[in-house]
Design an enzyme around this catalytic site. Structure first.
Site, mmCIF file in Angstrom:
data_model
loop_
_atom_site.group_PDB
_atom_site.id
_atom_site.type_symbol
_atom_site.label_atom_id
_atom_site.label_comp_id
_atom_site.label_asym_id
_atom_site.label_seq_id
_atom_site.Cartn_x
_atom_site.Cartn_y
_atom_site.Cartn_z
ATOM 1 N N ASP A 104 0.818 -1.215 0.000
ATOM 2 C CA ASP A 104 0.000 0.000 0.000
ATOM 3 C C ASP A 104 0.852 1.266 0.000
ATOM 4 O O ASP A 104 0.658 2.165 -0.829
ATOM 5 C CB ASP A 104 -0.921 0.032 1.230
ATOM 6 C CG ASP A 104 -1.951 -1.086 1.194
ATOM 7 O OD1 ASP A 104 -2.279 -1.533 0.085
ATOM 8 O OD2 ASP A 104 -2.404 -1.508 2.260
ATOM 9 N N ARG A 107 -1.451 4.326 15.932
ATOM 10 C CA ARG A 107 -1.795 5.320 14.900
ATOM 11 C C ARG A 107 -1.638 6.771 15.350
ATOM 12 O O ARG A 107 -1.048 7.574 14.632
ATOM 13 C CB ARG A 107 -3.209 5.082 14.345
ATOM 14 C CG ARG A 107 -3.376 3.761 13.607
ATOM 15 C CD ARG A 107 -2.214 3.430 12.745
ATOM 16 N NE ARG A 107 -2.418 2.278 11.897
ATOM 17 C CZ ARG A 107 -1.437 1.598 11.332
ATOM 18 N NH1 ARG A 107 -0.184 1.964 11.535
ATOM 19 N NH2 ARG A 107 -1.683 0.561 10.569
ATOM 20 N N ASP A 163 -8.049 2.486 10.117
ATOM 21 C CA ASP A 163 -6.849 3.314 10.218
ATOM 22 C C ASP A 163 -6.985 4.667 9.536
ATOM 23 O O ASP A 163 -6.417 5.653 9.988
ATOM 24 C CB ASP A 163 -5.640 2.544 9.662
ATOM 25 C CG ASP A 163 -5.217 1.439 10.612
ATOM 26 O OD1 ASP A 163 -5.491 1.570 11.817
ATOM 27 O OD2 ASP A 163 -4.622 0.452 10.152
ATOM 28 N N SER A 193 -3.127 -9.188 4.650
ATOM 29 C CA SER A 193 -2.756 -7.843 5.052
ATOM 30 C C SER A 193 -2.332 -7.937 6.521
ATOM 31 O O SER A 193 -3.108 -8.360 7.378
ATOM 32 C CB SER A 193 -3.963 -6.933 4.866
ATOM 33 O OG SER A 193 -3.719 -5.727 5.520
#
Ligand code: ARG
Length: 413
Positions: A32, A112, A141, A190
């Protein structure tokens, strides 16, 4: 994106400078974020600065840097934030016994806001007006990054995967077209990992009936030793300060040690149907051995020292804390208010918890602390009990008064 600056010199000359604007990208080296870098360069004409935040994901940071440079970025930063992650994010989550929907230890969610904060700092330092991330428009996210970034700066956020509605096939296609190498495992699942946990989703796991195969796991083994392992975790005011009397002032090593020990006994796998912030249900696999041990041990100690009223009220606060953090609201003032309450409840959470690990099981088998409300002299069945049992008679009459009255009225007793 170009900015044109016209500098007026005199009536004959005007100096025109074209400045390429910059974007700071949270870069993991995976599919990504690699696609994001290329997209920003090719489609947005931005100079790209990549930032890799080390929150204990145990990657080869030199390799990631080399990859970033091979993509033609103008600058790359690797920032070691492990200690900050442990002290400012993991420890508060232990104090809050934080498990979203009773299962998920929030490993990704906790990292995050920290990453967003570092991106903001680099953007300021580099005079960049843009910040970019590789989140899709389906996950949590994007919400966490965007809200944290918007809470800290007025940077413009670009999220190409979301904004261009890309999917994995299109991304892989795009990567191939631009000669970018993609690792094998990245095509299957993922994965996101840090010191607090590893999360695996996608691929065959998207069918919630499919049992995850062995290739999914890398922290938790299924070849257990034949003997149990005991560990003793010492807490001070709700914070783990040693394990087996080791790792004092080494909080990172403390967590790594428990991850390794518990993982080697098959502890810490979670298979979870999760409600995402944006409403979808997802199937998540987690490996988080240390989180399972530390939260279990911490809660056990709380039960020794807190009143039943504190325990009941705090469990509602803990749940709210987890919900806020999961849903991208780390920066909400309420989270800080809840932290003040939670910290206050930790004043007596100091003591030792003994854990037994054996063949995939984890059990608290002993606990010891100074400020315990547990009173052996009262609870004992032996003849040395100091508790006068006859006191209970009156208590039961009062405690059940309304219940028994209501029944009498109903049933005409
Ligand atoms: N469901 C978890 C969360 O939202 C973990 C997501 C991690 N991402 C991943 N690509 N595996 O926090």
């Amino acid at each position: 994106m170009f900015i044109k600056i016209n500098i007026f010199i005199n009536s004959y000359y005007t100096l025109i400078i074209d400045l390429v604007d910059k974007a700071v990208v949270a870069f993991s080296g995976g599919l990504d974020t690699t696609v994001v870098v290329k997209y920003l360069q090719e489609k947005y004409n931005l100079d790209v600065i990549t930032v890799t935040i080390d929150v204990g994901q145990n990657e080869n940071y030199e390799k990631i840097k080399a990859k970033a440079i091979s993509l033609g970025v103008k600058n790359h930063y690797t920032i070691n934030c492990k200690e900050e992650f442990v002290k400012n994010f993991i420890f508060p989550s232990i104090k809050a016994n934080s498990l979203y929907q009773k299962k998920y230890c929030l490993a990704t969610a906790l990292a995050r806001p920290l990453i967003a904060n570092k991106l903001t700092n680099i953007a300021k330092k580099e005079n960049a007006n843009f910040v970019a991330h590789g989140c899709s428009g389906k996950g949590n996210d994007q919400v966490r990054f965007d809200i944290a970034l918007q809470s800290e700066s007025s940077l413009s956020i670009i999220a190409p995967i979301r904004d261009l509605n890309l999917n994995r096939e299109k991304e892989i296609d795009f990567a191939k077209k631009h000669g970018v190498e993609i690792e094998k495992i990245a095509k299957k699942f993922s994965i996101d990992q840090n010191l607090w946990g590893r999360s695996i989703e996608g691929g065959s796991l998207e069918d919630p009936y499919n049992e995850p195969g062995d290739e999914v796991f890398s922290w938790v083994t299924k070849c257990f030793p034949d003997r149990p392992t005991y560990i003793e975790i010492e807490f001070e005011n709700g914070i783990p300060v040693s394990v087996n009397n080791q790792f004092r002032n080494e909080p990172i090593q403390l967590i790594e040690y428990i991850n390794e020990k518990a993982g080697s006994h098959g502890i810490g796998i979670v298979d979870h149907i999760e409600d995402r912030i944006i409403g979808m249900k997802s199937r998540e696999i987690y490996e988080n051995p240390a989180a399972v041990c530390l939260i279990d041990a911490h809660f056990d100690l709380e039960k020794m020292v807190q009143t039943s009223h504190e325990i009941r009220f705090k469990s509602a606060v803990d749940e709210e804390w987890s919900r806020l953090v999961y849903s991208g609201l780390w920066n909400d003032p309420l989270r800080k208010d809840l932290d003040m309450f939670i910290n206050s409840t930790q004043r007596n959470v100091t003591g030792l918890v003994k854990i037994k690990m054996y063949k995939g099981n984890l059990r608290v088998v002993g606990r010891k602390c100074e400020n315990s409300l547990y009173n052996k002299d009262m609870i004992t069945y032996g003849d040395n009990s100091v508790f006068d049992q006859t006191m209970s008679l009156g208590f039961i009459k009062l405690w059940g008064m309304q219940t028994t009255e209501a029944n009498k009225l109903q049933k005409n007793v």
